[in-house]
Design an enzyme around this catalytic site. Structure first.
Site, PDB file in Angstrom:
ATOM      1  N   ASP A 116    -108.221  14.466 -11.773  1.00 19.53           N
ATOM      2  CA  ASP A 116    -108.815  14.524 -13.117  1.00 19.53           C
ATOM      3  C   ASP A 116    -110.308  14.228 -13.122  1.00 19.53           C
ATOM      4  O   ASP A 116    -110.839  13.682 -14.092  1.00 19.53           O
ATOM      5  CB  ASP A 116    -108.092  13.558 -14.083  1.00 19.53           C
ATOM      6  CG  ASP A 116    -106.636  13.927 -14.261  1.00 19.53           C
ATOM      7  OD1 ASP A 116    -106.316  15.128 -14.164  1.00 19.53           O
ATOM      8  OD2 ASP A 116    -105.824  13.019 -14.492  1.00 19.53           O
ATOM      9  N   GLN A 175    -105.661  17.937  -7.763  1.00 16.90           N
ATOM     10  CA  GLN A 175    -105.467  16.513  -7.459  1.00 16.90           C
ATOM     11  C   GLN A 175    -106.752  15.908  -6.839  1.00 16.90           C
ATOM     12  O   GLN A 175    -107.839  16.383  -7.147  1.00 16.90           O
ATOM     13  CB  GLN A 175    -104.250  16.299  -6.540  1.00 16.90           C
ATOM     14  CG  GLN A 175    -102.916  16.529  -7.226  1.00 16.90           C
ATOM     15  CD  GLN A 175    -102.509  17.993  -7.354  1.00 16.90           C
ATOM     16  OE1 GLN A 175    -102.561  18.737  -6.413  1.00 16.90           O
ATOM     17  NE2 GLN A 175    -102.078  18.396  -8.522  1.00 16.90           N
ATOM     18  N   GLY A 196    -103.794  19.643 -14.146  1.00 21.49           N
ATOM     19  CA  GLY A 196    -104.224  20.061 -15.480  1.00 21.49           C
ATOM     20  C   GLY A 196    -105.733  20.175 -15.437  1.00 21.49           C
ATOM     21  O   GLY A 196    -106.417  19.165 -15.308  1.00 21.49           O
ATOM     22  N   HIS A 197    -106.238  21.389 -15.454  1.00 17.13           N
ATOM     23  CA  HIS A 197    -107.682  21.609 -15.322  1.00 17.13           C
ATOM     24  C   HIS A 197    -108.222  22.143 -16.644  1.00 17.13           C
ATOM     25  O   HIS A 197    -107.866  23.233 -17.081  1.00 17.13           O
ATOM     26  CB  HIS A 197    -107.964  22.596 -14.178  1.00 17.13           C
ATOM     27  CG  HIS A 197    -107.547  22.074 -12.834  1.00 17.13           C
ATOM     28  ND1 HIS A 197    -107.619  22.810 -11.687  1.00 17.13           N
ATOM     29  CD2 HIS A 197    -107.058  20.867 -12.460  1.00 17.13           C
ATOM     30  CE1 HIS A 197    -107.189  22.078 -10.666  1.00 17.13           C
ATOM     31  NE2 HIS A 197    -106.845  20.901 -11.120  1.00 17.13           N
ATOM     32  N   LYS A 215    -112.636  18.853 -12.007  1.00 19.00           N
ATOM     33  CA  LYS A 215    -112.736  19.994 -11.084  1.00 19.00           C
ATOM     34  C   LYS A 215    -112.718  21.304 -11.857  1.00 19.00           C
ATOM     35  O   LYS A 215    -113.448  22.235 -11.538  1.00 19.00           O
ATOM     36  CB  LYS A 215    -111.552  19.980 -10.094  1.00 19.00           C
ATOM     37  CG  LYS A 215    -111.498  18.752  -9.211  1.00 19.00           C
ATOM     38  CD  LYS A 215    -110.216  18.694  -8.404  1.00 19.00           C
ATOM     39  CE  LYS A 215    -108.974  18.480  -9.225  1.00 19.00           C
ATOM     40  NZ  LYS A 215    -108.873  17.173  -9.901  1.00 19.00           N
TER      41      LYS A 215
HETATM   42  P1  GDP Z   1    -109.486  18.101 -13.456  1.00 19.83           P
HETATM   43  O1  GDP Z   1    -108.026  17.906 -13.318  1.00 19.83           O
HETATM   44  O2  GDP Z   1    -110.250  17.525 -12.312  1.00 19.83           O
HETATM   45  O3  GDP Z   1    -109.875  19.537 -13.704  1.00 19.83           O
HETATM   46  O4  GDP Z   1    -109.941  17.278 -14.745  1.00 19.83           O
HETATM   47  P2  GDP Z   1    -109.188  17.276 -16.179  1.00 19.83           P
HETATM   48  O5  GDP Z   1    -109.476  18.557 -16.870  1.00 19.83           O
HETATM   49  O6  GDP Z   1    -107.766  16.853 -16.024  1.00 19.83           O
HETATM   50  O7  GDP Z   1    -109.912  16.056 -16.867  1.00 19.83           O
HETATM   51  C1  GDP Z   1    -111.289  16.040 -17.055  1.00 19.83           C
HETATM   52  C2  GDP Z   1    -111.562  15.878 -18.562  1.00 19.83           C
HETATM   53  O8  GDP Z   1    -112.922  15.553 -18.742  1.00 19.83           O
HETATM   54  C3  GDP Z   1    -111.351  17.145 -19.359  1.00 19.83           C
HETATM   55  O9  GDP Z   1    -110.859  16.797 -20.624  1.00 19.83           O
HETATM   56  C4  GDP Z   1    -112.755  17.743 -19.471  1.00 19.83           C
HETATM   57  O10 GDP Z   1    -112.916  18.544 -20.630  1.00 19.83           O
HETATM   58  C5  GDP Z   1    -113.579  16.504 -19.567  1.00 19.83           C
HETATM   59  N1  GDP Z   1    -114.938  16.565 -19.009  1.00 19.83           N
HETATM   60  C6  GDP Z   1    -115.397  17.286 -17.972  1.00 19.83           C
HETATM   61  N2  GDP Z   1    -116.662  16.937 -17.664  1.00 19.83           N
HETATM   62  C7  GDP Z   1    -117.014  15.970 -18.549  1.00 19.83           C
HETATM   63  C8  GDP Z   1    -118.186  15.185 -18.736  1.00 19.83           C
HETATM   64  O11 GDP Z   1    -119.160  15.283 -18.002  1.00 19.83           O
HETATM   65  N3  GDP Z   1    -118.172  14.286 -19.759  1.00 19.83           N
HETATM   66  C9  GDP Z   1    -117.102  14.117 -20.573  1.00 19.83           C
HETATM   67  N4  GDP Z   1    -117.181  13.227 -21.542  1.00 19.83           N
HETATM   68  N5  GDP Z   1    -115.957  14.825 -20.409  1.00 19.83           N
HETATM   69  C10 GDP Z   1    -115.914  15.732 -19.393  1.00 19.83           C
HETATM   70  P1  IMO Z   2    -105.439  17.370 -11.291  1.00 18.25           P
HETATM   71  O1  IMO Z   2    -105.517  18.620 -10.466  1.00 18.25           O
HETATM   72  C1  IMO Z   2    -104.125  13.226 -11.608  1.00 18.25           C
HETATM   73  C2  IMO Z   2    -100.352  12.192  -9.610  1.00 18.25           C
HETATM   74  C3  IMO Z   2     -99.195  11.809 -10.508  1.00 18.25           C
HETATM   75  C4  IMO Z   2     -98.474  10.829  -9.607  1.00 18.25           C
HETATM   76  C5  IMO Z   2     -98.646  11.452  -8.230  1.00 18.25           C
HETATM   77  C6  IMO Z   2     -97.456  12.282  -7.757  1.00 18.25           C
HETATM   78  O2  IMO Z   2    -105.360  17.611 -12.751  1.00 18.25           O
HETATM   79  O3  IMO Z   2    -106.517  16.415 -10.897  1.00 18.25           O
HETATM   80  P2  IMO Z   2     -96.523  14.666  -8.451  1.00 18.25           P
HETATM   81  O4  IMO Z   2     -96.035  15.192  -9.769  1.00 18.25           O
HETATM   82  O5  IMO Z   2     -97.662  15.424  -7.865  1.00 18.25           O
HETATM   83  O6  IMO Z   2     -95.405  14.473  -7.456  1.00 18.25           O
HETATM   84  O7  IMO Z   2     -97.056  13.189  -8.787  1.00 18.25           O
HETATM   85  O8  IMO Z   2     -99.792  12.276  -8.309  1.00 18.25           O
HETATM   86  N1  IMO Z   2    -100.975  13.503  -9.904  1.00 18.25           N
HETATM   87  C7  IMO Z   2    -102.154  13.652 -10.526  1.00 18.25           C
HETATM   88  N2  IMO Z   2    -102.985  12.742 -11.059  1.00 18.25           N
HETATM   89  N3  IMO Z   2    -104.468  14.529 -11.597  1.00 18.25           N
HETATM   90  C8  IMO Z   2    -103.666  15.448 -11.035  1.00 18.25           C
HETATM   91  O9  IMO Z   2    -104.010  16.744 -10.894  1.00 18.25           O
HETATM   92  C9  IMO Z   2    -102.427  15.029 -10.492  1.00 18.25           C
HETATM   93  N4  IMO Z   2    -101.408  15.676  -9.901  1.00 18.25           N
HETATM   94  C10 IMO Z   2    -100.524  14.722  -9.535  1.00 18.25           C
HETATM   95  O10 IMO Z   2     -99.640  11.201 -11.681  1.00 18.25           O
HETATM   96  O11 IMO Z   2     -99.144   9.591  -9.593  1.00 18.25           O
HETATM   97 MG    MG Z   3    -106.440  17.132 -14.421  1.00 19.50          MG
END
Ligand code: GDP
Ligand code: IMO
Ligand code: MG
Length: 429
Positions: free
Chosen positions: A13, A222, A40-41, A16
């Site tokens: 999270d 991840q 979840g991206h 990416k």
């Molecule tokens: P990922 O799994 O690495 O793609 O990240 P996620 O999408 O799960 O979580 C990142 C969250 O941060 C999302 O809700 C983005 O919209 C938000 N986001 C991304 N870059 C920034 C930033 O620079 N500042 C803030 N406040 N939010 C951001």
């Molecule tokens: P993105 O790509 C954050 C975590 C789960 C759990 C562990 C194992 O959005 O960064 P799983 O369902 O993979 O067997 O769970 O890994 N986990 C993540 N945490 N971001 C993710 O993906 C994750 N994908 C799995 O919360 O601790």
């Molecule tokens: Mg994510």
């Protein structure tokens, strides 16, 4: 050979998805190499929010070819819902291709994920319940059903018969009802019919693109500390989110990877169980959670928040061969007050160079913090480093100096535009 790998440098999270979208417009191919719909991206652009779980985030660029690589496990129902949802938001997506070697996630994987977690009791991993672990278990046990088999009706029927017989015995051992073959085969055959046109031998396709000098972006999921080998085992996922996973999960060799960018938050978060040395259990942690809306994209769970762990980040630079860092969510630290970053771990009076390999050693780890000045200004309008407050610039400099890795990009808001590219020379070779 302009190739670029984007990986999560912490526990996932890190944003990416945003980065893949920002840089995906420059790429010919965006290939995701690991995980499934546990990811979840999020991408925010043009007033719309897109949530990707299986489809590479680069698909929003019409001319880009987005590939689901062989290292992934794909839930067909989830994939079709995601394709439909994204097409409804934006009809002119790029082209999607799915590797015939990617593995398929079935309902028995999801059921076993939940049952195995229940059986772990207090030691549960806190998985996303998407069947990820059980699907990778089947891959390693060499009984998984791959995309190429799934979209061939005769082979699919035969393989599902074989595998379901085993899985039903397992489900019954856990006290669950067995799954009925005919209904499962019928339902999943309809998904296979829709997915068939996307499936091909993407390994040759990617290899040819690399050979031809096209720009290929490898999208990670991840983060490094969720890696099956390099992460905080057993509190990890079942795939390889580190940069080396880009080779394993797409079929290219290590020398084909030219640049690796590690995405890290300006602080640290983690979802699910497991060690987290810099975790905050106080009002500051809560303030970061609220200001950063730190709730999971996939499960809605509240993310654990803590200070930036530079010991971990330095390790991430090493295991991923990072050519540059992308520091995201710097804006979330505005108004938090004086900041801390962990610069050392101590255990029994000794200094550790890295995150301990064994979870039981973690209980003894004490992080040593360095105090850094905070800032109050909002950052989201800045478009160059000079427009950031001095304390924020010093914070970034401290990260660079400690990790000996340059900060290539800074993200100061979720929108595509809220991005400062500091070192364009570090992005493509
Ligand atoms: P990922 O799994 O690495 O793609 O990240 P996620 O999408 O799960 O979580 C990142 C969250 O941060 C999302 O809700 C983005 O919209 C938000 N986001 C991304 N870059 C920034 C930033 O620079 N500042 C803030 N406040 N939010 C951001
Ligand atoms: P993105 O790509 C954050 C975590 C789960 C759990 C562990 C194992 O959005 O960064 P799983 O369902 O993979 O067997 O769970 O890994 N986990 C993540 N945490 N971001 C993710 O993906 C994750 N994908 C799995 O919360 O601790
Ligand atoms: Mg994510």
């Amino acid at each position: 050979m302009p190739t670029l790998v984007i990986v999560g440098a912490q526990w996932g999270d890190e944003a990416k998805g945003k980065l893949v979208d920002v840089l995906g417009g420059q790429a010919d191919l965006v290939v995701r190499f690991a995980g499934g719909n546990n990811a979840g991206h999020t991408v925010i652009t043009g007033g719309k929010t897109y949530k990707f779980q299986l489809v590479p985030a680069g698909i929003l660029h019409t001319d880009t070819i987005a590939i689901i690589g062989s290292g992934m496990v794909v839930d067909p129902k989830g994939l079709l819902e995601e394709i439909d949802r994204t097409l409804a938001q934006k009809p002119d997506l790029g082209t999607l291709k799915i590797s015939s070697a990617a593995h398929v996630v079935f309902p028995y994987h999801r059921m076993l994920d939940v049952l195995e977690e229940e059986a772990r009791g207090e030691n549960k991993i806190g998985t996303t319940s998407r069947g990820i672990g059980p699907a990778y278990q089947d891959k390693v046990a060499r009984i998984g059903i791959r995309m190429g088999e799934f979209v061939n009706p005769t082979i699919f029927e035969q393989r599902l018969h074989e595998v379901l017989a085993v899985k039903n015995r397992l489900l019954m051992m856990f006290g669950s009802e067995p799954i009925e073959f005919d209904a499962l085969f019928k339902e999943y055959s309809t998904y296979a019919d829709r997915i068939r046109p996307y499936v091909e031998d993407t390994e040759m396709f990617v290899a040819d693109a690399v050979e031809a000098g096209q720009k290929v972006l490898f999208e990670g999921a991840q983060g490094a500390f969720l890696d099956l080998d390099s992460g905080t085992y057993p509190f990890v996922t079942s795939s390889h989110p580190v940069a080396g996973g880009a080779c394993l999960g797409t079929g290219v060799g290590p020398l084909a990877l030219q640049r690796v960018l590690g995405v890290c938050k300006a602080y640290t978060t983690r979802v699910g169980s497991g060690p987290f040395p810099t975790e905050l259990h106080d009002a500051v942690g809560e303030q970061i959670r609220q200001q950063g809306h730190e709730f999971g994209t996939v499960t809605g769970r509240s993310r654990r928040c803590g200070w930036l762990d530079l010991v971990g980040l330095r390790q991430s630079c090493r295991i991923n061969s990072l050519s540059g860092l992308v520091v995201t969510r710097l804006d979330v630290l505005s108004g938090v007050g004086p900041l801390k970053v962990a610069t050392e771990y101590r255990t029994d009076g000794k200094s550790l160079r890295a995150i301990p390999a064994n979870p039981w050693d973690f209980a003894k780890v004490e992080p040593v913090f360095e105090d850094l000045e905070g800032w109050d200004d909002h950052l989201c309008d800045a478009r160059s480093l000079n427009e950031l407050p001095t304390a924020a610039r010093r914070y970034l400099q401290f990260i660079e100096d400690y990790t000996k890795t340059p900060v290539a990009i800074v993200s100061i808001g979720p929108d595509r535009e809220e991005t400062i590219v500091v070192r364009p020379d570090l992005i493509w070779g």
